[in-house]
Scaffold this active site. Structure first.
Site, mmCIF file in Angstrom:
data_model
loop_
_atom_site.group_PDB
_atom_site.id
_atom_site.type_symbol
_atom_site.label_atom_id
_atom_site.label_comp_id
_atom_site.label_asym_id
_atom_site.label_seq_id
_atom_site.Cartn_x
_atom_site.Cartn_y
_atom_site.Cartn_z
ATOM 1 N N LYS A 41 -25.735 -58.423 -130.397
ATOM 2 C CA LYS A 41 -26.290 -57.571 -131.231
ATOM 3 C C LYS A 41 -25.575 -56.298 -130.866
ATOM 4 O O LYS A 41 -25.018 -56.135 -129.531
ATOM 5 C CB LYS A 41 -27.765 -57.483 -130.856
ATOM 6 N N TYR A 260 -20.915 -24.562 -120.521
ATOM 7 C CA TYR A 260 -22.099 -23.926 -121.358
ATOM 8 C C TYR A 260 -22.982 -23.429 -120.751
ATOM 9 O O TYR A 260 -23.686 -23.974 -119.743
ATOM 10 C CB TYR A 260 -22.471 -24.765 -122.363
HETATM 11 C C1 LIG Z 1 -31.331 -57.935 -126.275
HETATM 12 C C2 LIG Z 1 -32.231 -59.455 -126.043
HETATM 13 C C3 LIG Z 1 -31.982 -60.344 -125.214
HETATM 14 C C4 LIG Z 1 -30.783 -60.219 -124.057
HETATM 15 O O1 LIG Z 1 -31.291 -59.521 -123.102
HETATM 16 P P1 LIG Z 1 -30.319 -58.924 -121.891
HETATM 17 O O2 LIG Z 1 -31.338 -58.375 -121.037
HETATM 18 O O3 LIG Z 1 -29.311 -58.071 -122.455
HETATM 19 O O4 LIG Z 1 -29.785 -60.326 -121.460
HETATM 20 C C5 LIG Z 1 -32.321 -61.493 -125.148
HETATM 21 N N1 LIG Z 1 -33.641 -61.699 -126.145
HETATM 22 C C6 LIG Z 1 -33.873 -60.708 -126.867
HETATM 23 C C7 LIG Z 1 -35.149 -60.740 -127.836
HETATM 24 C C8 LIG Z 1 -33.303 -59.548 -126.901
HETATM 25 O O5 LIG Z 1 -33.669 -58.743 -127.756
#
Ligand SMILES: *Cc1c(COP(=O)(O)O)cnc(C)c1O
Length: 378
Positions: A41, A260
């Site tokens: 993702k 800044y």
């Molecule tokens: C993002 C996600 C993962 C992966 O988790 P990691 O900690 O990055 O390995 C697995 N399952 C779901 C439902 C997620 O949203």
């Protein structure tokens, strides 16, 4: 890997696909005899869907998880045969777009189940989807009672329930009792649907003895080099390296302020170096090196110059970061030389900690202005 590219490139992001492949093999072996899926993702955690998916497919990965349907479409362009689950589920009216994309929704409510079942009935084809059961996150997922009702409902015959999954709340923290409660709740949920393949573990779950991988693990962060076992040595290979060229060096006197709002004051004569990276590149402004941060020992951002850890001074600007390079080897702290922002001792988890966040957010924020170099296979 000094140099950081030709003279026109202010910052280079190197993505090691060989390390990605090695991480995949390690996680796959740890998950066995369960299968292992890759979570890609958010543009493969910021590293690029196309090269990441190509690499993992070549290694034998066949099941992928994304968050959005649009991500599934992009993934399918690289790997048309891949099984792709869309974690965020089904919005009203979206089912036919999933069918067209050959993507599997992760159904998290009875309404979503009904939509998918209705779509399958209309098509006359029982298409695959995952069922997400709630075990503690309270974010997505069927309430256990709804899952129990579904188990005896004719809805279940209208589509193919290909996976029963849930998601761990705190798998990276072995002292958190939530994981054990979730494992128990998931086991109870499985009793309603014992014949459906099951999936619970993320990267950290795969690395734990007390978290069954069931039939399919879902590896994300660790694939990209993050430590799935914080507090213990990181078994993963680093995948990401971020280097920036020093654009200017200057000496300032005690009492001079930097950046800044003058939020950092030199305690003595200091040598500073300026990098062409800023919050517009996704480097968190929260990593700024202010006087308050120094007084309270709040962690602040840093870069490695000639191997020396050089703290950020002043606020991180949109396009620039200033470092204190007084303690770096003089030959390495010159105009045009390279500072390491992510890499070596400044691993992803450490960079996240210094910015008051987690390595996941560092990865998924990596900006579009970096020159990206992919090295290794694929
Ligand atoms: C993002 C996600 C993962 C992966 O988790 P990691 O900690 O990055 O390995 C697995 N399952 C779901 C439902 C997620 O949203």
């Amino acid at each position: 890997m000094a140099g950081g590219g030709s003279g026109t490139i202010p910052a280079t992001l190197t993505i090691d696909l060989g390390a990605l492949a090695a991480n995949w093999r390690l996680l796959r072996d740890r998950a066995a005899p369960a299968g292992c899926a890759a979570v890609v993702k958010a543009d493969a955690y910021g590293l690029g869907t196309a090269p990441v998916v190509r690499t993992l497919w070549a290694e034998g990965c066949r099941t992928f998880f994304v968050a959005h349907l649009s991500e599934a479409v992009r993934l399918k362009a690289e790997a048309p045969e891949a099984v792709v689950y869309v974690l965020n589920g089904l919005l009203p009216g979206a089912a036919s777009a999933f069918v067209e994309a050959d993507a599997r929704p992760v159904l998290g409510s009875l309404d979503e189940v009904q939509d998918w079942a209705a779509c399958c009935v209309a098509l006359g084809r029982p298409l695959a989807a995952a069922l997400h059961v709630e075990t503690g996150m309270n974010r997505l997922g069927l309430a256990p009672a709804d899952l129990a009702a579904l188990a005896t409902s004719p809805l279940l015959g209208a589509f193919e329930p290909a996976l029963l999954m849930s998601h761990l709340v705190a798998a990276e923290d072995p002292s958190d009792p939530t994981s054990a409660r979730q494992v128990a709740a998931f086991a109870a949920a499985r009793e309603h649907l014992p014949s459906i393949p099951a999936s619970l573990a993320n990267s950290s779950g795969i690395s734990r003895e007390d978290c069954p991988a069931y039939d399919l693990a879902r590896a994300g962060y660790a694939l990209y080099g993050g430590n799935p076992t914080p507090g213990e040595p990181n078994p993963m290979r680093p995948v990401v390296r971020l280097e920036a060229r020093i654009v200017q060096v200057r000496d300032i006197e005690a009492g001079a302020r930097v950046g800044y709002n003058g939020r950092w004051t030199a305690p003595s004569r200091r040598r500073l170096a300026t990098l062409s990276v800023g919050y517009a590149d996704g480097y968190p402004r929260a990593a700024s090196g202010t006087d308050e941060a120094g007084r309270s020992d709040t962690p602040r951002g840093a870069a490695l110059v000639g191997g020396a850890l050089c703290p950020f001074v002043g606020t991180v600007s949109m396009d620039l970061i200033v470092l204190d390079v007084t303690d770096a080897p003089i030959a390495a702290a010159r105009r045009g030389s390279t500072a390491v922002l992510i890499g070596d001792a400044l691993n992803l988890d450490e960079v996240g900690r210094r910015a008051g966040t987690i390595g996941y957010e560092i990865l998924t924020s990596l900006g579009p202005r970096y020159e990206r170099r992919y090295v290794g296979p694929a």
